[in-house]
Design an enzyme around this catalytic site. Structure first.
Site, PDB file in Angstrom:
ATOM      1  N   SER A  69      46.899  41.623  34.152  1.00  0.00           N
ATOM      2  CA  SER A  69      45.968  40.799  34.117  1.00  0.00           C
ATOM      3  C   SER A  69      44.654  41.548  34.361  1.00  0.00           C
ATOM      4  O   SER A  69      44.622  42.817  34.710  1.00  0.00           O
ATOM      5  CB  SER A  69      45.798  39.736  35.485  1.00  0.00           C
ATOM      6  OG  SER A  69      44.568  39.243  35.399  1.00  0.00           O
ATOM      7  N   TYR A 129      46.091  37.504  44.672  1.00  0.00           N
ATOM      8  CA  TYR A 129      46.517  37.647  43.036  1.00  0.00           C
ATOM      9  C   TYR A 129      45.961  39.072  42.562  1.00  0.00           C
ATOM     10  O   TYR A 129      46.721  39.745  42.021  1.00  0.00           O
ATOM     11  CB  TYR A 129      46.039  36.649  42.417  1.00  0.00           C
ATOM     12  CG  TYR A 129      46.146  36.855  40.886  1.00  0.00           C
ATOM     13  CD1 TYR A 129      47.513  36.389  40.123  1.00  0.00           C
ATOM     14  CD2 TYR A 129      45.398  36.963  39.949  1.00  0.00           C
ATOM     15  CE1 TYR A 129      47.751  36.633  38.977  1.00  0.00           C
ATOM     16  CE2 TYR A 129      45.456  37.207  38.631  1.00  0.00           C
ATOM     17  CZ  TYR A 129      46.689  37.061  38.097  1.00  0.00           C
ATOM     18  OH  TYR A 129      47.062  37.057  36.638  1.00  0.00           O
TER      19      TYR A 129
END
Length: 281
Positions: free
Chosen positions: A137, A150
């Site tokens: 990501s 995350y």
């Protein structure tokens, strides 16, 4: 891709995994896709009978991962490409988020991919070929308030990918960390786990961020199909990148982070150098 290959892709029920599996099948390749339910397994296999193979898998079950890879290699064929796509996002202020939530985030986003890599590597190493794509990501480069668990998991997977690439390059195996920006997937919708709010001191900072993310879900600039096509190009490239950003927002934000980091490194350079033993220079 110039030749038919066998891809093992985790999490093909939706998002990037689904898009990549569909585009690979359209290009004439075979895909082993992992899912979490029997109905999803049947639906995936129906996409291309004889070339789409659905398998049930919980990526936190290391024994099941080893068994799956052994089954694929024995009965379907040599795995040419592993795509570690399965994962999810945890949203929550760090002080309000539990350590159990952190552990589970890493079990799915880091330990699962690591177990899959360890399962396929012996086969790829013997064949002296293969490609591993880890879907990370832009949150593996930049950070935002409210997604500490995350971002931590994606920073970890970025680092693991880079080191792994250096270790397996002599065997003809490529490793690419794919870092998407904001795409129209379920990441910010039903797939996201959201911690409960409990500390009012964070309201002014975080409530607008959470609301904006929920409102933006489903309307992001990124197109998962185009992302899948980009990944197929990377797989077919003789010298693929170690890291690949996807999306103009990822490019903008990561470039800004790198520029700011360079500025801070330069500003504190003298203090950084002051810790050397001058006699050993």
């Amino acid at each position: 891709m110039t030749a038919s290959r066998l891809l093992l892709i985790t999490g093909v029920s939706s998002g990037f995994g689904r898009a990549l599996a569909q585009q690979a099948l359209l290009a004439g390749h075979r895909v082993v896709g992992t899912v979490r339910s029997e109905s999803a397994r049947q639906q995936f296999a129906a996409l291309a009978p004889g070339r789409a193979f659905g398998h049930l898998l919980d990526v936190t079950d290391a024994a099941a991962i080893d068994a799956l890879v052994a089954t694929v290699e024995a009965y379907i064929g040599a795995i040419d490409v592993l795509v570690n796509n399965a994962g999810y996002g945890h949203e929550g202020i760090l002080e309000e988020s539990t350590l159990d939530e952190l552990r589970h985030q890493f079990e799915v986003n880091v330990f699962g991919p690591a177990a899959l890599i360890k399962a396929v590597l012996p086969h790829m190493r013997v064949r002296r070929r293969g490609h591993i794509l880890n879907i990370t990501s832009m949150g593996g480069f930049i950070t935002l308030p409210g997604i500490a668990w995350y971002c931590g998991s994606k920073f970890a997977l970025e680092g693991i990918s880079e080191v792994l690439g250096k270790e397996v390059a002599p065997f003809g195996i490529h490793v690419t960390a794919i870092a998407p920006g904001s795409f129209r997937t379920d990441w910010a919708g039903r797939s996201m786990v959201r911690a409960s709010r409990s500390i009012g001191d964070y309201d002014a900072l975080f409530d607008p961020i959470r609301s904006a993310r929920e409102e933006k879900s489903g309307h992001q600039l990124g197109d998962p199909i185009k992302a899948a096509q980009a990944m197929l190009q990377v797989i077919d490239t003789p010298n693929p990148p170690t890291h690949l950003l996807l999306g103009s927002d990822a490019l903008h934000l990561v470039r800004g982070k790198l520029a700011a980091m360079t500025e801070r490194i330069n500003a504190w350079e003298n203090l950084s150098r002051s810790t050397d033993n001058a006699a050993l220079r």
